[in-house]
Design an enzyme around this catalytic site. Structure first.
Site, PDB file in Angstrom:
ATOM      1  N   LYS A 114      -7.996   1.430  18.300  1.00 43.40           N
ATOM      2  CA  LYS A 114      -8.710   1.363  17.008  1.00 43.40           C
ATOM      3  C   LYS A 114      -7.749   1.128  15.857  1.00 43.40           C
ATOM      4  O   LYS A 114      -7.952   0.243  15.033  1.00 43.40           O
ATOM      5  CB  LYS A 114      -9.476   2.670  16.781  1.00 43.40           C
ATOM      6  CG  LYS A 114      -9.920   2.895  15.347  1.00 43.40           C
ATOM      7  CD  LYS A 114     -10.539   4.267  15.162  1.00 43.40           C
ATOM      8  CE  LYS A 114     -10.775   4.610  13.709  1.00 43.40           C
ATOM      9  NZ  LYS A 114      -9.563   5.057  12.996  1.00 43.40           N
ATOM     10  N   ASN A 115      -6.698   1.934  15.794  1.00 43.70           N
ATOM     11  CA  ASN A 115      -5.851   1.869  14.604  1.00 43.70           C
ATOM     12  C   ASN A 115      -4.986   0.606  14.556  1.00 43.70           C
ATOM     13  O   ASN A 115      -4.465   0.270  13.497  1.00 43.70           O
ATOM     14  CB  ASN A 115      -4.999   3.133  14.467  1.00 43.70           C
ATOM     15  CG  ASN A 115      -5.858   4.318  14.034  1.00 43.70           C
ATOM     16  OD1 ASN A 115      -6.998   4.139  13.612  1.00 43.70           O
ATOM     17  ND2 ASN A 115      -5.316   5.519  14.158  1.00 43.70           N
ATOM     18  N   CYS A 144     -12.393   9.695   7.069  1.00 46.16           N
ATOM     19  CA  CYS A 144     -12.704  11.070   7.431  1.00 46.16           C
ATOM     20  C   CYS A 144     -12.112  11.978   6.382  1.00 46.16           C
ATOM     21  O   CYS A 144     -10.995  11.774   5.921  1.00 46.16           O
ATOM     22  CB  CYS A 144     -12.111  11.399   8.798  1.00 46.16           C
ATOM     23  SG  CYS A 144     -12.988  10.604  10.143  1.00 46.16           S
ATOM     24  N   ARG A 189      -6.306  12.336   0.583  1.00 43.27           N
ATOM     25  CA  ARG A 189      -5.647  11.217   1.285  1.00 43.27           C
ATOM     26  C   ARG A 189      -5.308  10.142   0.257  1.00 43.27           C
ATOM     27  O   ARG A 189      -5.949   9.093   0.204  1.00 43.27           O
ATOM     28  CB  ARG A 189      -6.543  10.685   2.410  1.00 43.27           C
ATOM     29  CG  ARG A 189      -6.760  11.708   3.511  1.00 43.27           C
ATOM     30  CD  ARG A 189      -7.666  11.200   4.610  1.00 43.27           C
ATOM     31  NE  ARG A 189      -6.997  10.298   5.531  1.00 43.27           N
ATOM     32  CZ  ARG A 189      -7.598   9.744   6.575  1.00 43.27           C
ATOM     33  NH1 ARG A 189      -8.856  10.001   6.829  1.00 43.27           N
ATOM     34  NH2 ARG A 189      -6.935   8.936   7.384  1.00 43.27           N
ATOM     35  N   ASP A 201      -4.262  13.153  15.442  1.00 35.00           N
ATOM     36  CA  ASP A 201      -5.576  12.705  15.901  1.00 35.00           C
ATOM     37  C   ASP A 201      -5.958  13.281  17.271  1.00 35.00           C
ATOM     38  O   ASP A 201      -7.059  13.029  17.764  1.00 35.00           O
ATOM     39  CB  ASP A 201      -5.638  11.167  15.948  1.00 35.00           C
ATOM     40  CG  ASP A 201      -5.712  10.562  14.553  1.00 35.00           C
ATOM     41  OD1 ASP A 201      -5.822  11.315  13.564  1.00 35.00           O
ATOM     42  OD2 ASP A 201      -5.647   9.315  14.440  1.00 35.00           O
ATOM     43  N   ARG A 224     -17.491   5.416  15.484  1.00 34.27           N
ATOM     44  CA  ARG A 224     -16.493   4.657  14.724  1.00 34.27           C
ATOM     45  C   ARG A 224     -15.265   4.350  15.564  1.00 34.27           C
ATOM     46  O   ARG A 224     -14.545   3.395  15.293  1.00 34.27           O
ATOM     47  CB  ARG A 224     -16.005   5.505  13.535  1.00 34.27           C
ATOM     48  CG  ARG A 224     -16.929   5.568  12.367  1.00 34.27           C
ATOM     49  CD  ARG A 224     -16.209   6.247  11.216  1.00 34.27           C
ATOM     50  NE  ARG A 224     -14.834   5.838  11.227  1.00 34.27           N
ATOM     51  CZ  ARG A 224     -13.779   6.654  11.106  1.00 34.27           C
ATOM     52  NH1 ARG A 224     -13.946   7.925  10.895  1.00 34.27           N
ATOM     53  NH2 ARG A 224     -12.563   6.189  11.161  1.00 34.27           N
TER      54      ARG A 224
HETATM   55  C1  UD1 Z   1      -3.557   6.781   9.952  1.00 30.19           C
HETATM   56  C2  UD1 Z   1      -4.661   6.760  10.977  1.00 30.19           C
HETATM   57  C3  UD1 Z   1      -5.244   8.144  11.177  1.00 30.19           C
HETATM   58  C4  UD1 Z   1      -4.134   9.132  11.505  1.00 30.19           C
HETATM   59  C5  UD1 Z   1      -2.996   9.037  10.503  1.00 30.19           C
HETATM   60  C6  UD1 Z   1      -1.795   9.902  10.885  1.00 30.19           C
HETATM   61  C7  UD1 Z   1      -5.559   4.553  10.645  1.00 30.19           C
HETATM   62  C8  UD1 Z   1      -6.696   3.708  10.146  1.00 30.19           C
HETATM   63  N1  UD1 Z   1      -5.714   5.863  10.497  1.00 30.19           N
HETATM   64  O1  UD1 Z   1      -4.163   7.211   8.742  1.00 30.19           O
HETATM   65  O2  UD1 Z   1      -6.170   8.074  12.253  1.00 30.19           O
HETATM   66  O3  UD1 Z   1      -4.677  10.446  11.433  1.00 30.19           O
HETATM   67  O4  UD1 Z   1      -2.538   7.687  10.395  1.00 30.19           O
HETATM   68  O5  UD1 Z   1      -1.327   9.557  12.145  1.00 30.19           O
HETATM   69  O6  UD1 Z   1      -4.596   4.051  11.195  1.00 30.19           O
HETATM   70  N2  UD1 Z   1      -0.162  10.065   2.303  1.00 30.19           N
HETATM   71  C9  UD1 Z   1       0.195  10.147   0.974  1.00 30.19           C
HETATM   72  N3  UD1 Z   1       0.259   8.983   0.261  1.00 30.19           N
HETATM   73  C10 UD1 Z   1      -0.007   7.767   0.780  1.00 30.19           C
HETATM   74  C11 UD1 Z   1      -0.344   7.686   2.147  1.00 30.19           C
HETATM   75  C12 UD1 Z   1      -0.415   8.863   2.884  1.00 30.19           C
HETATM   76  O7  UD1 Z   1       0.425  11.233   0.443  1.00 30.19           O
HETATM   77  O8  UD1 Z   1       0.075   6.763   0.070  1.00 30.19           O
HETATM   78  C13 UD1 Z   1      -0.249  11.295   3.116  1.00 30.19           C
HETATM   79  C14 UD1 Z   1      -1.646  11.508   3.697  1.00 30.19           C
HETATM   80  O9  UD1 Z   1      -2.478  12.178   2.792  1.00 30.19           O
HETATM   81  C15 UD1 Z   1      -1.325  12.317   4.930  1.00 30.19           C
HETATM   82  C16 UD1 Z   1       0.031  11.764   5.370  1.00 30.19           C
HETATM   83  O10 UD1 Z   1       0.593  11.125   4.231  1.00 30.19           O
HETATM   84  O11 UD1 Z   1      -1.168  13.673   4.584  1.00 30.19           O
HETATM   85  C17 UD1 Z   1      -0.018  10.763   6.494  1.00 30.19           C
HETATM   86  O12 UD1 Z   1      -0.971   9.771   6.183  1.00 30.19           O
HETATM   87  P1  UD1 Z   1      -0.914   8.308   6.812  1.00 30.19           P
HETATM   88  O13 UD1 Z   1       0.104   8.272   7.878  1.00 30.19           O
HETATM   89  O14 UD1 Z   1      -0.821   7.341   5.698  1.00 30.19           O
HETATM   90  O15 UD1 Z   1      -2.351   8.206   7.458  1.00 30.19           O
HETATM   91  P2  UD1 Z   1      -3.381   7.032   7.380  1.00 30.19           P
HETATM   92  O16 UD1 Z   1      -2.670   5.715   7.399  1.00 30.19           O
HETATM   93  O17 UD1 Z   1      -4.375   7.268   6.302  1.00 30.19           O
END
Ligand code: UD1
Length: 433
Positions: free
Chosen positions: A22-23, A117, A122, A307, A399
């Site tokens: 998915k990701n 989610c 986030r 996850d 999803r």
């Molecule tokens: C992706 C995955 C999600 C998984 C996550 C962590 C997808 C579509 N989703 O989510 O399933 O749970 O990786 O493995 O691929 N953060 C910030 N600022 C930012 C970006 C992130 O503070 O600009 C924080 C987030 O709030 C979180 C952490 O960094 O606490 C990690 O987030 P991130 O790795 O970016 O997750 P996603 O890409 O949203």
């Protein structure tokens, strides 16, 4: 309203095949927007997040043609810069990849703030920091993200991420692959889907190096050309079935996996007393259903994935002794424990830590999927519980899991999808990605 009805207490036996990741798919489908020509994507999972992104591309003018159930041809040659549809965009988190892809191709992007989610705050500040460094002006206003470049082009830059972020790493790779010059992303995330996105882009003519390490270098190219690419298997889907078998007991072979991507999950399950036998592209899981307590801390790859946290926590509800789970990524990823308590689980949550006292049995109950992985955890709880479990809000589960019910049934689980008319006046909650 649709729900899953699960009669628990059956061990799992047999073989299943894991779908595409998915990701990876939710980044590679938007990446097709940058390609001049036809892009054939194989091993696309049949999940609502992927469908929604392909619908968004069609709204933008792409031609999307299903070759078979898991293969699509996407042709974005004639796509012109335009707004993406708000209602679809806000439903999925991965819509943020359209910022990088549109900026790379058009030098401008307008998208909604991503949905997703609800696992706590986030933010997308690291994505924005990356786009700014590449020369884009980014403004967030009224629920939209507006990004523009003064001269219609991005320019390579050195970017040090303040936080290891999967999404920011992938989004910057997307944008940088069509920027002028060289971009270096330091403190990059290393998840398998980041390598998959880089491999996809490279096979279309991009020059991305070092994906899978914490320093990714991207030499921008003028044009990406069409081609064919097969998406990697889904690490989390495979892990979910591994934990389901560990908790319910039985013996299953999970095919179409990359065992190396599953190492942190396999290691934790072995600590819990489960036998894992790795093949070249399969794993066999054998479990008596009697599990040992363990501690788990979720971390960026190659650590234990956040996850997989709800699923493994559910299995530990039935382990002998006290387990401690520390959530290392999100502020609020234990909401599902309220549902598990309805089934007799003993869990205390304090901030990012959950303490689980193993119990002898869970009992079936009506529960809700509060997000995608929490939903999978409710199904695992139902498979192990005495009596009948009803899992509601299954749109979250759909999803991210292709044919979840069918695959579990093929392993001998007693699970069915039932549809009931919505109660008058009920508001069906929107899917969040
Ligand atoms: C992706 C995955 C999600 C998984 C996550 C962590 C997808 C579509 N989703 O989510 O399933 O749970 O990786 O493995 O691929 N953060 C910030 N600022 C930012 C970006 C992130 O503070 O600009 C924080 C987030 O709030 C979180 C952490 O960094 O606490 C990690 O987030 P991130 O790795 O970016 O997750 P996603 O890409 O949203």
């Amino acid at each position: 309203m649709e729900k899953y009805v699960i009669r628990g207490g059956k061990q799992l036996h047999g073989e299943i095949e894991v779908s595409g990741a998915k990701n990876a798919a939710v980044a590679i489908i938007p990446a097709a927007l940058m390609v001049d020509g036809v892009c054939r994507l194989e091993n696309i999972p049949q999940i609502s997040d992927a469908d929604m992104l392909m619908t968004i591309l069609e709204h933008l003018g792409a031609k999307v043609r299903a070759v078979n159930s898991n293969t699509v041809d996407i042709d974005c040659t004639n796509v012109r810069y335009t707004d993406a549809p708000y209602d679809l965009m806000r439903k999925i988190r991965a819509s943020y990849y359209l910022i990088g892809a549109m900026l790379g191709r058009f030098g401008a992007a307008k998208t909604t703030m991503p949905g997703g989610c609800n696992l706590g705050a986030r933010p997308i500040d690291q994505h924005i920091k990356g786009m700014n460094a590449l020369g884009a002006d980014v403004e967030v206003a009224g629920g939209f993200v507006y990004a523009n470049t003064p001269d219609g082009k991005l320019h390579g830059a050195r970017i040090y991420l303040d936080k290891v972020s999967v999404g920011a790493t992938m989004n910057i790779i997307l944008a940088a692959s069509m920027a002028r010059g060289r971009t270096v992303i330091e403190n990059a995330a290393k998840e398998p889907h980041i390598v998959d996105l880089a491999n996809f882009l490279n096979s279309m003519g991009a020059d991305v190096r070092g994906a899978g390490t914490d320093s990714v270098k991207v030499n921008g190219v003028e044009r990406l050309h069409g081609g064919s690419y097969t998406i990697i298997p889904d690490q989390i889907e495979a892990g979910t079935y591994m934990v389901a078998c560990a908790a319910a007991g039985g013996e299953i072979r999970i095919k179409n996996v990359i065992p190396r991507h599953l190492e942190s999950i396999s290691a934790k399950l072995r600590e819990m007393g489960v036998t894992i036998i790795e093949g070249e592209d399969s794993v066999v899981v054998k479990s008596s259903g009697k599990l040992h307590r363990v501690n788990v801390k979720t971390m960026p790859y190659p650590g234990f994935p956040t996850d997989m946290q709800p699923q493994v926590a559910t299995a530990l509800c039935l382990a002998g002794g006290t387990s401690v789970i520390t959530e290392g990524i999100y502020d609020n990823r234990f909401k599902y424990t309220n549902e598990l308590r309805k089934m007799g689980a003993q869990i205390q949550v304090d901030g990012r830590t959950a303490v689980i006292e193993g119990v002898d049995r869970l009992t079936g109950a009506p529960v809700a999927a509060c997000d995608l992985r929490a939903g999978a955890a409710m199904v695992i709880a139902g498979l192990c519980a005495e009596g009948t479990t009803y899992v509601e809000d299954i749109h979250y589960i759909e999803r991210g899991y292709e044919n979840f019910v069918g695959k579990l049934r093929s392993l001998g689980a007693d699970i069915a999808l039932v549809s009931e008319p919505d109660e008058p006046g009920s508001i069906k909650s929107a899917s969040a990605g």
